[in-house]
Design a protein around this motif. Sequence first.
Motif, PDB file in Angstrom:
ATOM      1  N   LEU A  34      52.671  88.619  97.055  1.00  0.00           N
ATOM      2  CA  LEU A  34      52.282  89.463  97.584  1.00  0.00           C
ATOM      3  C   LEU A  34      51.135  89.191  97.712  1.00  0.00           C
ATOM      4  O   LEU A  34      50.952  89.162  99.096  1.00  0.00           O
ATOM      5  CB  LEU A  34      51.682  91.022  96.865  1.00  0.00           C
ATOM      6  N   GLN A  35      50.627  87.808  96.588  1.00  0.00           N
ATOM      7  CA  GLN A  35      48.874  86.913  97.007  1.00  0.00           C
ATOM      8  C   GLN A  35      49.199  85.960  97.755  1.00  0.00           C
ATOM      9  O   GLN A  35      48.813  86.317  99.166  1.00  0.00           O
ATOM     10  CB  GLN A  35      48.819  86.488  96.003  1.00  0.00           C
ATOM     11  N   TYR A  57      50.413  95.701  98.170  1.00  0.00           N
ATOM     12  CA  TYR A  57      49.447  94.730  97.466  1.00  0.00           C
ATOM     13  C   TYR A  57      48.825  95.352  96.881  1.00  0.00           C
ATOM     14  O   TYR A  57      48.142  95.232  95.497  1.00  0.00           O
ATOM     15  CB  TYR A  57      49.036  93.767  97.781  1.00  0.00           C
ATOM     16  N   TYR A  64      52.965  90.144  91.746  1.00  0.00           N
ATOM     17  CA  TYR A  64      51.144  89.916  92.066  1.00  0.00           C
ATOM     18  C   TYR A  64      51.147  88.710  92.847  1.00  0.00           C
ATOM     19  O   TYR A  64      50.590  88.442  93.754  1.00  0.00           O
ATOM     20  CB  TYR A  64      50.859  89.906  91.584  1.00  0.00           C
ATOM     21  N   ARG A  89      49.496  94.817 103.134  1.00  0.00           N
ATOM     22  CA  ARG A  89      48.353  94.610 102.340  1.00  0.00           C
ATOM     23  C   ARG A  89      47.638  95.892 100.925  1.00  0.00           C
ATOM     24  O   ARG A  89      47.921  96.019 100.374  1.00  0.00           O
ATOM     25  CB  ARG A  89      47.031  95.241 103.065  1.00  0.00           C
ATOM     26  N   VAL A 123      50.602  87.987 101.592  1.00  0.00           N
ATOM     27  CA  VAL A 123      49.214  88.941 102.483  1.00  0.00           C
ATOM     28  C   VAL A 123      48.891  88.609 103.049  1.00  0.00           C
ATOM     29  O   VAL A 123      48.595  89.686 104.539  1.00  0.00           O
ATOM     30  CB  VAL A 123      49.182  89.380 101.221  1.00  0.00           C
TER      31      VAL A 123
END
Length: 292
Positions: free
Chosen positions: A210-211, A224, A207, A221, A214
């Motif tokens: 990727l946050q 994610y 999390y 996306r 992205v």
Amino acid sequence: MNADQSSSQREVVHTGRLSRNLYAVLLVGLAVVVSLAVIVFLRPHVDSWLEVSSAYRNLSSTDPNEQDDAIRRLRSLGEETESHLIALLHHSDANVRLFAASELAHKTRVSDNIIKAFLNALENNQHVVEIGYSAPKLFFRHAENATGPLTETDQRMIAWLKPRLNSNKVDQSGTAAWALAAFVNRDPSLREPLATYLKKGVFFYKYLVLQEMVDSDPSLRDEYVNVLLSGLGSSVRTDQTNALHGLAVLDIEPDELRSRLEARREEATDPGEISRIDQALEELREKEAEQL
């Protein structure tokens, strides 16, 4: 006549003694007044100096409460604690080293001296456990605001972080991946090792990674969203909370997100996960209504 002269001499001697005594009294009184004035003037400065000295001593206390109180007092007094905390990175007590590294990495302004102190210690295998625990946070804070080509210092940080991606320790590999994610925009070669990590990482660190990535790489996306949806089915409360938050702020077409959520709901069997999916759908409807 001799008697008169003797009497006069005695009077002169007596008067002289009174004058000297009065002068002495005046001198003593003046000295007392001056001493009191000095005390009144210097006491606040002395008290402040004693408070600062005590606080610096308590930074190396083995009592966490004393350490926390000391750092708060020093910062409230405008003291620059950086150099003292850097010195404590090599303190004989491991808990003091942990405290110093944490304060430098999390709450102190990131500076070249702090980064240099961390790298020198880590590269020379000095107190790696304590300093290494906070190093990813420090390196992330540096990288997230950095621009331009990689510097030698950036490369040293990356070189230290990359091997930790393969660690069997969840937090060690996860924090390394998170910190490296902040370097991706300036070092695209990191995408491959991070993609490998994402296949095996736990929800929380996937999390975070990727946050971070992205926004600069829209191709991530879908991955994610899949990670966020998996978080809704997690049994860990923080995973559930992070998943709901991530979905609420995700930059994605509402219809697409609704479709993904509804598909997930059809597959879900756990009442808790279904409830969280419904919560996410409700938040999506509220968000759409606000935008009308």
